[in-house]
Design an enzyme around this catalytic site. Structure first.
Site, PDB file in Angstrom:
ATOM      1  N   SER A 126     -16.347  23.073 -18.657  1.00 15.96           N
ATOM      2  CA  SER A 126     -15.736  21.852 -18.966  1.00 15.96           C
ATOM      3  C   SER A 126     -15.873  21.644 -20.687  1.00 15.96           C
ATOM      4  CB  SER A 126     -16.682  20.647 -18.416  1.00 15.96           C
ATOM      5  OG  SER A 126     -16.532  19.507 -18.953  1.00 15.96           O
ATOM      6  N   TYR A 151     -25.868  17.771 -15.783  1.00 13.97           N
ATOM      7  CA  TYR A 151     -24.572  18.272 -15.584  1.00 13.97           C
ATOM      8  C   TYR A 151     -23.857  19.161 -16.458  1.00 13.97           C
ATOM      9  CZ  TYR A 151     -19.448  18.455 -14.713  1.00 13.97           C
ATOM     10  OH  TYR A 151     -18.232  19.101 -14.686  1.00 13.97           O
ATOM     11  N   LYS A 155     -23.143  23.533 -16.694  1.00 11.72           N
ATOM     12  CA  LYS A 155     -21.875  24.031 -17.308  1.00 11.72           C
ATOM     13  C   LYS A 155     -22.183  25.276 -18.341  1.00 11.72           C
ATOM     14  CE  LYS A 155     -19.277  22.360 -14.251  1.00 11.72           C
ATOM     15  NZ  LYS A 155     -18.961  23.175 -13.100  1.00 11.72           N
TER      16      LYS A 155
HETATM   17  P1  NAD Z   1     -14.853  17.665  -6.490  1.00 11.90           P
HETATM   18  O1  NAD Z   1     -16.320  17.184  -6.121  1.00 11.90           O
HETATM   19  O2  NAD Z   1     -13.723  17.213  -5.736  1.00 11.90           O
HETATM   20  O3  NAD Z   1     -14.858  19.278  -5.891  1.00 11.90           O
HETATM   21  C1  NAD Z   1     -16.042  20.011  -5.413  1.00 11.90           C
HETATM   22  C2  NAD Z   1     -15.989  20.607  -4.132  1.00 11.90           C
HETATM   23  O4  NAD Z   1     -17.261  21.273  -4.026  1.00 11.90           O
HETATM   24  C3  NAD Z   1     -16.026  19.523  -3.210  1.00 11.90           C
HETATM   25  O5  NAD Z   1     -15.154  19.603  -2.233  1.00 11.90           O
HETATM   26  C4  NAD Z   1     -17.319  19.655  -2.615  1.00 11.90           C
HETATM   27  O6  NAD Z   1     -17.555  19.270  -1.296  1.00 11.90           O
HETATM   28  C5  NAD Z   1     -17.779  21.156  -3.030  1.00 11.90           C
HETATM   29  N1  NAD Z   1     -19.151  21.605  -3.029  1.00 11.90           N
HETATM   30  C6  NAD Z   1     -20.207  20.816  -3.585  1.00 11.90           C
HETATM   31  N2  NAD Z   1     -21.329  21.667  -3.658  1.00 11.90           N
HETATM   32  C7  NAD Z   1     -20.970  22.665  -2.993  1.00 11.90           C
HETATM   33  C8  NAD Z   1     -21.741  23.490  -1.983  1.00 11.90           C
HETATM   34  N3  NAD Z   1     -23.394  23.505  -2.357  1.00 11.90           N
HETATM   35  N4  NAD Z   1     -21.469  24.493  -1.357  1.00 11.90           N
HETATM   36  C9  NAD Z   1     -19.985  24.327  -0.979  1.00 11.90           C
HETATM   37  N5  NAD Z   1     -19.130  23.403  -1.555  1.00 11.90           N
HETATM   38  C10 NAD Z   1     -19.640  22.523  -2.211  1.00 11.90           C
HETATM   39  O7  NAD Z   1     -14.666  18.071  -7.881  1.00 11.90           O
HETATM   40  P2  NAD Z   1     -13.277  18.558  -8.823  1.00 11.90           P
HETATM   41  O8  NAD Z   1     -13.304  17.576  -9.778  1.00 11.90           O
HETATM   42  O9  NAD Z   1     -12.617  19.290  -8.072  1.00 11.90           O
HETATM   43  O10 NAD Z   1     -14.296  19.651  -9.946  1.00 11.90           O
HETATM   44  C11 NAD Z   1     -14.406  20.885  -9.446  1.00 11.90           C
HETATM   45  C12 NAD Z   1     -14.787  21.807 -10.566  1.00 11.90           C
HETATM   46  O11 NAD Z   1     -14.523  21.524 -11.865  1.00 11.90           O
HETATM   47  C13 NAD Z   1     -16.550  21.510 -10.603  1.00 11.90           C
HETATM   48  O12 NAD Z   1     -17.129  22.583 -10.702  1.00 11.90           O
HETATM   49  C14 NAD Z   1     -16.574  20.386 -11.797  1.00 11.90           C
HETATM   50  O13 NAD Z   1     -17.680  20.477 -12.497  1.00 11.90           O
HETATM   51  C15 NAD Z   1     -15.416  21.150 -12.647  1.00 11.90           C
HETATM   52  N6  NAD Z   1     -14.906  20.250 -13.638  1.00 11.90           N
HETATM   53  C16 NAD Z   1     -14.370  18.826 -13.253  1.00 11.90           C
HETATM   54  C17 NAD Z   1     -13.908  18.080 -14.029  1.00 11.90           C
HETATM   55  C18 NAD Z   1     -13.256  16.836 -13.680  1.00 11.90           C
HETATM   56  O14 NAD Z   1     -13.261  16.014 -14.280  1.00 11.90           O
HETATM   57  N7  NAD Z   1     -12.833  16.758 -12.261  1.00 11.90           N
HETATM   58  C19 NAD Z   1     -13.913  18.382 -15.362  1.00 11.90           C
HETATM   59  C20 NAD Z   1     -14.456  19.675 -15.988  1.00 11.90           C
HETATM   60  C21 NAD Z   1     -15.150  20.589 -15.021  1.00 11.90           C
HETATM   61  C1  UD1 Z   2     -16.705  12.245 -18.019  1.00 11.58           C
HETATM   62  C2  UD1 Z   2     -17.991  12.827 -18.192  1.00 11.58           C
HETATM   63  C3  UD1 Z   2     -17.842  14.397 -18.624  1.00 11.58           C
HETATM   64  C4  UD1 Z   2     -16.918  15.276 -17.732  1.00 11.58           C
HETATM   65  C5  UD1 Z   2     -15.666  14.531 -17.360  1.00 11.58           C
HETATM   66  C6  UD1 Z   2     -14.837  15.085 -16.106  1.00 11.58           C
HETATM   67  C7  UD1 Z   2     -19.351  11.192 -19.216  1.00 11.58           C
HETATM   68  C8  UD1 Z   2     -20.233  10.500 -20.074  1.00 11.58           C
HETATM   69  N1  UD1 Z   2     -18.582  12.200 -19.215  1.00 11.58           N
HETATM   70  O1  UD1 Z   2     -15.748  12.540 -19.268  1.00 11.58           O
HETATM   71  O2  UD1 Z   2     -19.021  14.999 -18.842  1.00 11.58           O
HETATM   72  O3  UD1 Z   2     -16.664  16.386 -17.748  1.00 11.58           O
HETATM   73  O4  UD1 Z   2     -16.005  13.130 -17.251  1.00 11.58           O
HETATM   74  O5  UD1 Z   2     -15.449  14.741 -14.975  1.00 11.58           O
HETATM   75  O6  UD1 Z   2     -19.476  10.556 -18.024  1.00 11.58           O
HETATM   76  N2  UD1 Z   2     -13.329   4.654 -19.502  1.00 11.58           N
HETATM   77  C9  UD1 Z   2     -13.237   3.404 -19.592  1.00 11.58           C
HETATM   78  N3  UD1 Z   2     -13.525   2.651 -18.273  1.00 11.58           N
HETATM   79  C10 UD1 Z   2     -13.948   3.188 -17.056  1.00 11.58           C
HETATM   80  C11 UD1 Z   2     -13.738   4.453 -17.098  1.00 11.58           C
HETATM   81  C12 UD1 Z   2     -13.510   5.174 -18.481  1.00 11.58           C
HETATM   82  O7  UD1 Z   2     -13.043   2.704 -20.706  1.00 11.58           O
HETATM   83  O8  UD1 Z   2     -13.929   2.395 -16.140  1.00 11.58           O
HETATM   84  C13 UD1 Z   2     -12.953   5.526 -20.682  1.00 11.58           C
HETATM   85  C14 UD1 Z   2     -14.372   6.224 -21.216  1.00 11.58           C
HETATM   86  O9  UD1 Z   2     -15.324   5.668 -22.118  1.00 11.58           O
HETATM   87  C15 UD1 Z   2     -13.751   7.413 -21.772  1.00 11.58           C
HETATM   88  C16 UD1 Z   2     -12.178   7.538 -21.145  1.00 11.58           C
HETATM   89  O10 UD1 Z   2     -12.032   6.476 -20.198  1.00 11.58           O
HETATM   90  O11 UD1 Z   2     -13.418   7.224 -23.000  1.00 11.58           O
HETATM   91  C17 UD1 Z   2     -12.225   8.628 -20.063  1.00 11.58           C
HETATM   92  O12 UD1 Z   2     -13.518   8.704 -19.180  1.00 11.58           O
HETATM   93  P1  UD1 Z   2     -13.884   9.541 -18.007  1.00 11.58           P
HETATM   94  O13 UD1 Z   2     -12.508   9.573 -17.032  1.00 11.58           O
HETATM   95  O14 UD1 Z   2     -15.162   8.902 -17.418  1.00 11.58           O
HETATM   96  O15 UD1 Z   2     -13.879  10.751 -18.573  1.00 11.58           O
HETATM   97  P2  UD1 Z   2     -14.977  11.424 -19.646  1.00 11.58           P
HETATM   98  O16 UD1 Z   2     -16.026  10.313 -20.339  1.00 11.58           O
HETATM   99  O17 UD1 Z   2     -14.204  12.031 -20.696  1.00 11.58           O
END
Ligand code: NAD
Ligand code: UD1
Length: 342
Positions: A126, A151, A155
């Site tokens: 991330s 969290y 990472k």
């Molecule tokens: P998500 O929660 O939708 O998907 C994660 C999946 O992993 C889920 O289906 C959950 O059931 C499964 N899971 C969790 N723990 C488990 C375990 N112990 N055993 C088996 N399955 C398990 O999340 P996502 O948004 O798809 O994110 C996927 C990956 O990307 C994660 O590692 C997350 O940290 C990373 N990531 C996400 C974002 C974002 O904004 N969505 C940003 C940066 C990184």
């Molecule tokens: C958040 C996480 C980050 C994670 C990322 C992806 C925090 C502090 N950071 O990032 O660690 O990697 O999600 O899952 O939680 N916003 C509003 N109103 C809302 C929701 C969001 O104004 O109701 C704004 C936030 O302040 C931010 C932007 O929208 O400026 C994006 O927010 P969000 O989608 O939560 O992602 P991040 O904060 O970038």
């Protein structure tokens, strides 16, 4: 046909990635414990692709179960590791849950990969590892800072664990993809983001507000040092992001890596403010959004967006979908799922 294991393949990014791999002819084995997803996603994947991935409802921390699965699929060529807990706020309250699942789970997966000889891993990292960068856009060589949350720390530590492990095992190769802000849904609207309870992230909050599930969106702060005062992020389309995993696996399988563990920023290279996202949503969907400015959210960075030139040049990957189309895809998905959330 290469076989690939995808942990967390029923989740938001994982499900879109499973679709990409199935459509590219891979045989996909999903491991997911459904702790943050629903089995119905599997139907969406099957409808889109007309293919059936192998699915195990299993916990990546369960040593015996994961060992059994790996032994049944010892011909696996690569693994994409999504499974993790991802709620930043919850991680502050329950740090050990996050260290156990995200770190313990990774260690178990790597242990089994080494035992069976699965030599390639793509890891979900991330942009949170950069915190608030001093210089923008942020490159892969920007400093990694102490994360704000447990969290984020998982990472950073996971990247370090993977580096140490590939250094000690010359056959193992890794690519960590540092995602910026994934948004949107598959154009079919058959899969998308399914947040449980009150969404933390911006886009699901916007679509749930527009559809009437929430009264209004709270915009967290308009006193940032940005052109319109609201915070800036790099919003990346989830299908474009999913494709980056395919490019990464192919790079590993083709032995093209320059280092045993490579890192790539996966974003669009453009920053958008919260108000710009609201405008893009209103323009592409014709929906008026009820929103109100409130104070900053604790822990938020002011602005971050990616320098994607390294991913473009080395990985050969580039974001393609416009912000308007991406925001529209999130809305189409929300409309299809009305009444299912909550
Ligand atoms: P998500 O929660 O939708 O998907 C994660 C999946 O992993 C889920 O289906 C959950 O059931 C499964 N899971 C969790 N723990 C488990 C375990 N112990 N055993 C088996 N399955 C398990 O999340 P996502 O948004 O798809 O994110 C996927 C990956 O990307 C994660 O590692 C997350 O940290 C990373 N990531 C996400 C974002 C974002 O904004 N969505 C940003 C940066 C990184
Ligand atoms: C958040 C996480 C980050 C994670 C990322 C992806 C925090 C502090 N950071 O990032 O660690 O990697 O999600 O899952 O939680 N916003 C509003 N109103 C809302 C929701 C969001 O104004 O109701 C704004 C936030 O302040 C931010 C932007 O929208 O400026 C994006 O927010 P969000 O989608 O939560 O992602 P991040 O904060 O970038």
């Amino acid at each position: 046909m290469h076989k690939i294991i995808i942990t967390g393949g029923i989740g938001y990014i994982g499900s879109h990635t499973v679709v990409e791999f199935l459509e590219s002819g891979y045989e996909v084995v999903i491991i997911d414990n459904l702790s943050n997803s629903e089995l119905s996603v599997l139907e969406g994947i099957e409808k889109i692709t007309n293919k059936k991935p192998i699915f195990y409802e299993a916990d990546i921390c369960d040593e015996n179960e994961i060992k059994n699965i790996f032994h049944q699929h010892s011909d696996t060529k690569a693994l994409v590791h999504f499974a993790a807990s991802k709620a930043v706020g919850e991680s502050v309250e329950k740090p050990l849950k996050y260290y156990k699942n995200n770190i313990g789970g990774l260690v178990n997966i790597l242990t089994n990969m080494l035992e069976i000889g699965v030599n390639n891993i793509v890891f979900s990292s991330s942009c949170t590892v950069y915190g608030q960068p001093k210089i923008l856009p942020v490159t892969e060589r920007s400093p990694i800072i102490k994360p704000e949350s447990p969290y984020g720390n998982t990472k950073k530590i996971s990247e370090e664990i993977i580096t140490d492990t590939v250094n000690a095992n010359e056959n193992l190769k890794a690519i960590s993809l540092r995602y910026f802000n994934p948004i949107g849904a598959h154009p079919s609207a058959l899969i998308g983001e399914l947040p449980i309870g009150l969404p933390n992230n911006l886009l699901p909050f916007i679509t749930q507000t527009a559809i009437g599930l929430r009264e209004k969106l709270l915009v967290f702060g308009n006193d940032y040092n940005t052109p319109d005062g609201t915070a800036i992020r790099d919003y990346i389309n989830v299908c474009d992001l999913a494709k980056a995993h395919l490019f990464a696996v192919e790079r590993l399988l083709d032995n093209k890596s320059n280092f045993n563990h490579e890192f790539f920023n996966i974003g669009t290279g453009k920053g958008n403010s919260v108000l710009e996202i609201i405008k893009a949503f209103e323009k592409s969907t014709g929906q008026k959004l009820n929103y109100e400015i409130t104070s900053r959210r604790f822990g938020d960075v002011e602005q971050v967006w990616a320098d994607t030139s390294f991913a473009e040049k080395i990985l050969g990957w580039k974001a393609e979908t416009s912000l308007e189309d991406t925001v529209k895809s999130a809305w189409d998905w929300e409309k299809k799922n009305r009444g299912r959330v909550e």
